[in-house]
Design an enzyme around this catalytic site. Sequence first.
Site, PDB file in Angstrom:
ATOM      1  N   HIS A 136       6.153   7.361   3.926  1.00 21.05           N
ATOM      2  CA  HIS A 136       6.040   6.132   3.115  1.00 21.05           C
ATOM      3  C   HIS A 136       7.188   6.091   2.092  1.00 21.05           C
ATOM      4  O   HIS A 136       6.978   6.029   0.882  1.00 21.05           O
ATOM      5  CB  HIS A 136       4.679   6.054   2.407  1.00 21.05           C
ATOM      6  CG  HIS A 136       4.358   4.675   1.922  1.00 21.05           C
ATOM      7  ND1 HIS A 136       3.085   4.132   1.949  1.00 21.05           N
ATOM      8  CD2 HIS A 136       5.141   3.700   1.391  1.00 21.05           C
ATOM      9  CE1 HIS A 136       3.113   2.904   1.453  1.00 21.05           C
ATOM     10  NE2 HIS A 136       4.352   2.623   1.097  1.00 21.05           N
ATOM     11  N   ARG A 181       2.369  -1.409   6.280  1.00 21.09           N
ATOM     12  CA  ARG A 181       1.254  -0.594   5.813  1.00 21.09           C
ATOM     13  C   ARG A 181       0.627   0.122   6.997  1.00 21.09           C
ATOM     14  O   ARG A 181       0.565  -0.422   8.102  1.00 21.09           O
ATOM     15  CB  ARG A 181       0.169  -1.469   5.157  1.00 21.09           C
ATOM     16  CG  ARG A 181       0.464  -1.864   3.736  1.00 21.09           C
ATOM     17  CD  ARG A 181       0.347  -0.683   2.776  1.00 21.09           C
ATOM     18  NE  ARG A 181       0.630  -1.059   1.400  1.00 21.09           N
ATOM     19  CZ  ARG A 181       1.838  -1.034   0.845  1.00 21.09           C
ATOM     20  NH1 ARG A 181       2.887  -0.630   1.530  1.00 21.09           N
ATOM     21  NH2 ARG A 181       2.002  -1.378  -0.420  1.00 21.09           N
TER      22      ARG A 181
HETATM   23  P1  NDP Z   1       6.058 -11.113   1.451  1.00 21.74           P
HETATM   24  O1  NDP Z   1       4.749 -11.545   0.895  1.00 21.74           O
HETATM   25  O2  NDP Z   1       7.303 -11.676   0.869  1.00 21.74           O
HETATM   26  O3  NDP Z   1       6.100 -11.410   3.025  1.00 21.74           O
HETATM   27  C1  NDP Z   1       4.987 -11.207   3.847  1.00 21.74           C
HETATM   28  C2  NDP Z   1       5.271 -11.863   5.180  1.00 21.74           C
HETATM   29  O4  NDP Z   1       4.162 -11.611   6.059  1.00 21.74           O
HETATM   30  C3  NDP Z   1       5.420 -13.379   5.085  1.00 21.74           C
HETATM   31  O5  NDP Z   1       6.398 -13.817   5.993  1.00 21.74           O
HETATM   32  C4  NDP Z   1       4.053 -13.881   5.543  1.00 21.74           C
HETATM   33  O6  NDP Z   1       4.055 -15.168   6.131  1.00 21.74           O
HETATM   34  C5  NDP Z   1       3.711 -12.851   6.598  1.00 21.74           C
HETATM   35  N1  NDP Z   1       2.265 -12.817   6.827  1.00 21.74           N
HETATM   36  C6  NDP Z   1       1.291 -12.447   5.971  1.00 21.74           C
HETATM   37  N2  NDP Z   1       0.081 -12.578   6.552  1.00 21.74           N
HETATM   38  C7  NDP Z   1       0.313 -13.040   7.805  1.00 21.74           C
HETATM   39  C8  NDP Z   1      -0.528 -13.376   8.884  1.00 21.74           C
HETATM   40  N3  NDP Z   1      -1.862 -13.275   8.807  1.00 21.74           N
HETATM   41  N4  NDP Z   1       0.044 -13.834  10.011  1.00 21.74           N
HETATM   42  C9  NDP Z   1       1.384 -13.953  10.117  1.00 21.74           C
HETATM   43  N5  NDP Z   1       2.259 -13.659   9.115  1.00 21.74           N
HETATM   44  C10 NDP Z   1       1.710 -13.193   7.971  1.00 21.74           C
HETATM   45  O7  NDP Z   1       6.050  -9.520   1.381  1.00 21.74           O
HETATM   46  P2  NDP Z   1       7.306  -8.535   1.302  1.00 21.74           P
HETATM   47  O8  NDP Z   1       8.259  -8.929   2.360  1.00 21.74           O
HETATM   48  O9  NDP Z   1       7.792  -8.433  -0.080  1.00 21.74           O
HETATM   49  O10 NDP Z   1       6.605  -7.138   1.653  1.00 21.74           O
HETATM   50  C11 NDP Z   1       5.938  -6.965   2.887  1.00 21.74           C
HETATM   51  C12 NDP Z   1       5.125  -5.684   2.875  1.00 21.74           C
HETATM   52  O11 NDP Z   1       5.971  -4.558   2.986  1.00 21.74           O
HETATM   53  C13 NDP Z   1       4.343  -5.408   1.599  1.00 21.74           C
HETATM   54  O12 NDP Z   1       3.141  -6.146   1.560  1.00 21.74           O
HETATM   55  C14 NDP Z   1       4.077  -3.926   1.713  1.00 21.74           C
HETATM   56  O13 NDP Z   1       2.864  -3.690   2.399  1.00 21.74           O
HETATM   57  C15 NDP Z   1       5.240  -3.412   2.555  1.00 21.74           C
HETATM   58  N6  NDP Z   1       6.141  -2.531   1.807  1.00 21.74           N
HETATM   59  C16 NDP Z   1       6.310  -1.235   2.270  1.00 21.74           C
HETATM   60  C17 NDP Z   1       7.190  -0.402   1.625  1.00 21.74           C
HETATM   61  C18 NDP Z   1       7.448   0.966   2.142  1.00 21.74           C
HETATM   62  O14 NDP Z   1       8.107   1.760   1.463  1.00 21.74           O
HETATM   63  N7  NDP Z   1       6.999   1.311   3.336  1.00 21.74           N
HETATM   64  C19 NDP Z   1       7.925  -0.831   0.436  1.00 21.74           C
HETATM   65  C20 NDP Z   1       7.674  -2.192   0.055  1.00 21.74           C
HETATM   66  C21 NDP Z   1       6.805  -2.996   0.722  1.00 21.74           C
HETATM   67  P3  NDP Z   1       4.511 -16.461   5.269  1.00 21.74           P
HETATM   68  O15 NDP Z   1       6.005 -16.333   5.106  1.00 21.74           O
HETATM   69  O16 NDP Z   1       4.155 -17.575   6.160  1.00 21.74           O
HETATM   70  O17 NDP Z   1       3.770 -16.389   3.978  1.00 21.74           O
HETATM   71  C1  OXD Z   2       5.302  -1.230  -1.848  1.00 21.23           C
HETATM   72  C2  OXD Z   2       5.377   0.141  -1.314  1.00 21.23           C
HETATM   73  O1  OXD Z   2       4.360  -1.956  -1.530  1.00 21.23           O
HETATM   74  O2  OXD Z   2       6.190   0.949  -1.837  1.00 21.23           O
HETATM   75  O3  OXD Z   2       6.203  -1.614  -2.621  1.00 21.23           O
HETATM   76  O4  OXD Z   2       4.686   0.472  -0.361  1.00 21.23           O
END
Ligand code: NDP
Ligand code: OXD
Length: 314
Positions: free
Chosen positions: A277, A229
């Site tokens: 994005h 993000r």
């Molecule tokens: P998940 O919830 O599966 O994974 C999030 C990861 O971040 C987990 O490993 C989590 O740790 C870690 N995390 C969260 N908070 C913290 C913190 N404070 N400190 C350390 N680690 C942290 O999400 P996804 O993998 O499905 O997606 C990730 C992000 O990708 C989405 O939230 C979205 O913002 C972004 N995204 C962007 C897209 C784009 O087109 N640019 C498309 C899709 C998604 P833990 O494993 O310990 O819970």
């Molecule tokens: C998502 C994105 O969060 O597209 O899936 O950014």
Amino acid sequence: MGDKGRILLAVTGFNPTRWHELLSSRREVVMPPDGAGDPSITYAVVWKQRPELLATLPNLKAIFSIGAGVDHIFASPGVPEVPIVRVVAENLSQHMTEYVVWRVLDHHRQGMAYRAQQPKRIWHEPPQRPAPDVSVGIMGLGELGRAAARALLALGFHVNGWNRKGAGMDGVQGFTGDDGLVPFLNATDILVVLLPLTPATTGIVDYGLLKHLRRRNALGGAVLINAGRGRLQKDDDILRALEDGTLKEASLDVFEIEPLPKTSALWTHPRLFVTPHAAATSDPDHLVGPMLEQMDAFDHGEPLRHLVDRNAGY
Ligand code: NDP
Ligand code: OXD
């Protein structure tokens, strides 16, 4: 269809026609400006919905996010205390993996240097090390981070992962929480950010963090790739880091303000690659079927999958 309850489809920023068509195949769908306060609405499918809209729905059973990220839902006040389901899908993971592998390989194989040389007809081979000499650090080793890690491991890269709760992954050197952050960065040449935007992660990718990356490395400098993000990062800090050599190059898919303002200096920086994005766009043809199945199952008393932890914010 009527006795199933209706779906509110509330999105901004893109054309939801295909989502509407597919959702309507099994349930009635209402779109804003209609729907506010409607007692027949039992599910909401949302992307950056109008603030407070969800709080007006008296019989809402669950909210489905159109994306993997749910910061757009929490950005509105008064989100009702119903379960929130986010996107977890093979198709989305595949798209994100393609983006990450594409950007990692482009930086690793000196794509920016070659693109700068070509118009000047320069025949020069910059130093090139093999993938095992390069460490890719994935910040956010969740659904998308793990999928990307698997692909990078298969290509031979050394892969580090940073997460919150400490669950490990075979082949990946794991780092966890605040104590693990600096050691993770110190061991990382290419930083891939795939974190969710939460109060704990907002602004985390700043100049101070980038300073901890390993710069004397096989690539000739540190690289940042952010597909999580935009508000995880400080755009100005990235420019400063590119200017003073803290970063060699960067690829950004997300920005503090989207669309990225035309006046932003990020557009024209020669060592920065910009995408709008678009790393992994949610595809209704893959996602609506599972959403409708989840709604039917929940109506029959089965639990929902891929639920958001409201306290953690993701
Ligand atoms: P998940 O919830 O599966 O994974 C999030 C990861 O971040 C987990 O490993 C989590 O740790 C870690 N995390 C969260 N908070 C913290 C913190 N404070 N400190 C350390 N680690 C942290 O999400 P996804 O993998 O499905 O997606 C990730 C992000 O990708 C989405 O939230 C979205 O913002 C972004 N995204 C962007 C897209 C784009 O087109 N640019 C498309 C899709 C998604 P833990 O494993 O310990 O819970
Ligand atoms: C998502 C994105 O969060 O597209 O899936 O950014």
